[in-house]
Each structure stands twice: as C-alpha cells, then as structure tokens.
Design a protein around this motif. Sequence first.
Motif, short mmCIF file in Angstrom:
data_model
loop_
_atom_site.label_atom_id
_atom_site.label_comp_id
_atom_site.label_asym_id
_atom_site.label_seq_id
_atom_site.Cartn_x
_atom_site.Cartn_y
_atom_site.Cartn_z
N LEU A 25 0.80 -1.32 0.12
CA LEU A 25 -0.11 -0.06 -0.08
C LEU A 25 0.72 1.05 -0.02
N MET A 26 1.97 1.35 0.78
CA MET A 26 2.87 2.37 0.99
C MET A 26 3.48 2.57 -0.62
N VAL A 27 3.85 1.75 -1.28
CA VAL A 27 4.42 1.78 -2.76
C VAL A 27 3.50 2.29 -3.55
N LEU A 28 2.13 2.07 -3.65
CA LEU A 28 1.10 2.44 -4.31
C LEU A 28 0.82 3.74 -4.09
N LEU A 29 0.92 4.00 -2.63
CA LEU A 29 0.52 5.61 -2.34
C LEU A 29 1.56 6.43 -2.76
N GLY A 30 2.94 5.99 -2.64
CA GLY A 30 4.00 6.97 -2.99
C GLY A 30 3.92 7.28 -4.58
N ILE A 31 3.39 6.20 -5.42
CA ILE A 31 3.32 6.48 -6.93
C ILE A 31 2.08 7.59 -7.09
N GLY A 32 1.03 7.25 -6.22
CA GLY A 32 -0.27 8.11 -6.32
C GLY A 32 0.36 9.66 -6.09
N LEU A 33 0.96 9.62 -4.98
CA LEU A 33 1.21 11.24 -4.43
C LEU A 33 2.46 11.67 -5.27
N ASN A 34 3.44 11.23 -5.63
CA ASN A 34 4.32 11.90 -6.44
C ASN A 34 4.56 11.87 -7.96
N GLY A 35 3.78 10.86 -8.50
CA GLY A 35 3.82 10.76 -10.08
C GLY A 35 3.40 11.83 -10.87
N THR A 36 2.51 12.58 -10.14
CA THR A 36 1.76 13.85 -10.92
C THR A 36 2.93 14.97 -11.13
N SER A 37 3.82 15.13 -10.48
CA SER A 37 4.56 16.35 -10.31
C SER A 37 5.74 16.37 -11.59
N SER A 38 5.98 15.20 -12.00
CA SER A 38 6.83 15.17 -13.26
C SER A 38 6.01 15.60 -14.28
N SER A 39 4.87 15.34 -14.47
CA SER A 39 4.26 15.74 -15.61
C SER A 39 3.66 17.38 -15.54
N LEU A 40 3.53 17.87 -14.32
CA LEU A 40 3.13 19.30 -14.23
C LEU A 40 4.57 19.96 -14.37
N TYR A 41 5.63 19.74 -13.77
CA TYR A 41 6.99 20.59 -13.97
C TYR A 41 7.28 20.61 -15.59
#
Length: 404
Positions: free
Chosen positions: A311-327
């Motif tokens: 769950l922690m691994v999947l939560l990390g993807i959900g929390l942080n993955g967005t930022s690369s696309s935004l930047y």
Amino acid sequence: MINPLRFWTRAPQARRTLLFASATHVWSDLFFALYAPLLPLIKDDLDLTFTEVAMLKSLYAAASAVLQVPVGFMADRVGEFWLLVGGNLWVAVGLIAMALAPSFVLLLAFTLLGGLGGGTQHPLASGIVSRAYDSRARATAVGTVNFAGDLGKMAAPAFALVVAVSYGWRGTMLVIGIGAIAFFLALMFIRRSVEIDRPEPVESKRADAYDGTDKPITGFKILSVVGFIDSAIRAAALTFVPFILEDRGMESTEIFIMLILLLAGGAFGKYLCGWFSERHGLISIVWVTKASAAIFLVATIYAPMVTMAPLMVLLGIGLNGTSSSLYATVASFVPQARRSRMYGFFYTTNEIGSFAAPLAFGRVADVFSIRASMALMGLLAATILPVSLALRGFLRPSPAWEEA
C-alpha cells in the motif's frame, strides 16, 4: 583506471546539465524529506502537539518558497551553478544549527533560516534541464531530475533507520549537514567543466506572440492551481503518514521501513509518469495518480496491516507521480528565456500548498483525530480531478515559440 572527470567532461552538454541538476536535487530533497521520519522522535523529545509538529514541516516548506522567484532573476547575474551550490550549502549549515537547537522556539527559528536556501534548487534545476532538452525529450528529462530528488527522499528514512535509532534526530541532522557541506565544497572544483546552457534571447516576434495572447498565461495559472493542490496533498501526507502508522501500532523501525517504501514508490512514479506523460498526456496522468492517491490515503486507516507495505508503494506513486508531468508542462506555456523565472512562480504557488496543508491537517488531527485528518486528505486528493479538466483547452504538443 576510469577517470570520472574525463567521463564527465566528454559527456554531451545536455547530459552534464542533467547529471549536475540531478546530483543537487538528490541532496536538496534529502534535506527537506529528513523532517518526515524524524518528526515522531522530535515530537516525543520536545513534547510537541500535532499542530507544533506541523509548524516545523510547514515553516520549512514556506521558507524554501521565499527566494524561488528572486533567484530566477538573480540567475542572470550570479549564474545558476553558484546559486544551486550556494543554496544547498546554506540548507546544510541550517541542518547543523537545527541539530544543536535546545528548544522548540530555536528549532523553529533555525528551520526558517535554514529552509531559505532551498529556494534555489527547483526553479533553477528545472529551468536548465528544460532548456537542455528539446520538447520531445523534456518530460523524460524533467522526470529523471525528479526521480533523482526522490532518491534523496528515500535516503532520508534510510538514514533515520541507521542513525536516529542509536543517536537520535539530532545526530541524524548533524551527519547529513556535515556530509552535504563536504560534497558541495568538492562540487565547486568541477565548475569549469559544467557549461550550463544559457537561454537564448527571445526574438521580438516571439515575445509579442506570447504577450499578446492570454491563452498561455491562463493555462499557466490553471496549472499552478493544480500544482498547489498536488503539493498540498503530498506535504500533508508525508507529514502525517508516520503518525497514522504509529496510531495503528507500528514501532519506529517499522515506520522507517514503511516510509522508505512510500518514497521508493514516489521515485518510481515520478520517473514513470514523466515518460508516460509524453505518450498519454497530462490529464490522464493526473487522473490515474490522484484518484489512486485518494483511495490509498483512506486505505491507510482501514487496510489490514499485512497489506501496508505494498500500500505504501502504491500511495507513493499516487502522491508523487503527478509532479513530473506538471513540471514538464510549465515549459509548454513559457518561452525559454523566462523559464527560470516562471518556474520560480510555479514552485512558489506549490510551496504555499506545502506550507498551508500540514498546518490545516495538523489542527484537524488535534481537534478530531489523526484518522479524521487522513480521511480529509483523501477527499482533497479527489478535488484535483475536476480542476485538472480545465486544462484541456490549453494543452498543445508544441508551443509556437518552440516551432519558430
């Protein structure tokens, strides 16, 4: 024998820029992620409330936002190399001061002063990398820099696991601060081999085209709102995930391991989402990552403990993955010569979210419970989905000033 300096100088200029930005980002994110695994120890040592814990995390984020806009303008005169190295040295010295602070008030003051140096990293690193790579490879390059930063975030709980268990939170900050000073002083010796690409002056017709239409400006503003919410969710979650794990019965060592998994998922998500955004677009990435973040934030309250590691691994993807696309998308709205400055504005709005969210959710935790706070985070994560749809009319694959 392989000569590292020869390898460095023979690397293409774009790659040297990427390696330099990535190396500084590892340390910068390590500095600012270090508070998360140490907060439970600091809370117990200084007998703090959740609101006071949130003040430390929020003030650190707020301080790093103060200079992000000015450094974009300072870079033209001082140079991005010296600002990136100097800013990180500043934070390293601040960590040593935090470690020596005898009270909460002084710790708060040193957190403010030390955090100021963090304002140089994100706008300058993103600006130089977005210039070094063309539009087709930009999202992957920016994703790589973000991935490097998350290596620093992963190192934070790892250091806490090794050092803090025996020497406490103060010893951990001292080790990181001293090690960083040594690294950045050594980095100064490669200055002559780092030829950071400078932005070319914007031709008058391109500047007129940009200033004469509201479309890029409006798109940039909406993107900043999305970034604000994304940063708010991430900052609040990283602040209070250790406490929900503690509330559910985990010991310090187990919590450190869970945070390593959380940040490992974040690192993987940033790199993967930077690559996928070039093929599937920003909106799709936002919906996949933030919908999953909303679900998994709530799941931390109710999921069986045996499922907490994946769950922690999947939560990390959900929390942080967005930022690369935004930047990477920021560069679609901003011409080359203005990117360091506009990245400064974008990151500042992001950091406002990082400052406000821990305070708000810390107050909820004090008044109601840590579980209520986590559930509210999940609700906030879901709000980003309809907001992101407003970007659909402003995104295009290749801006006019890049085609000209």
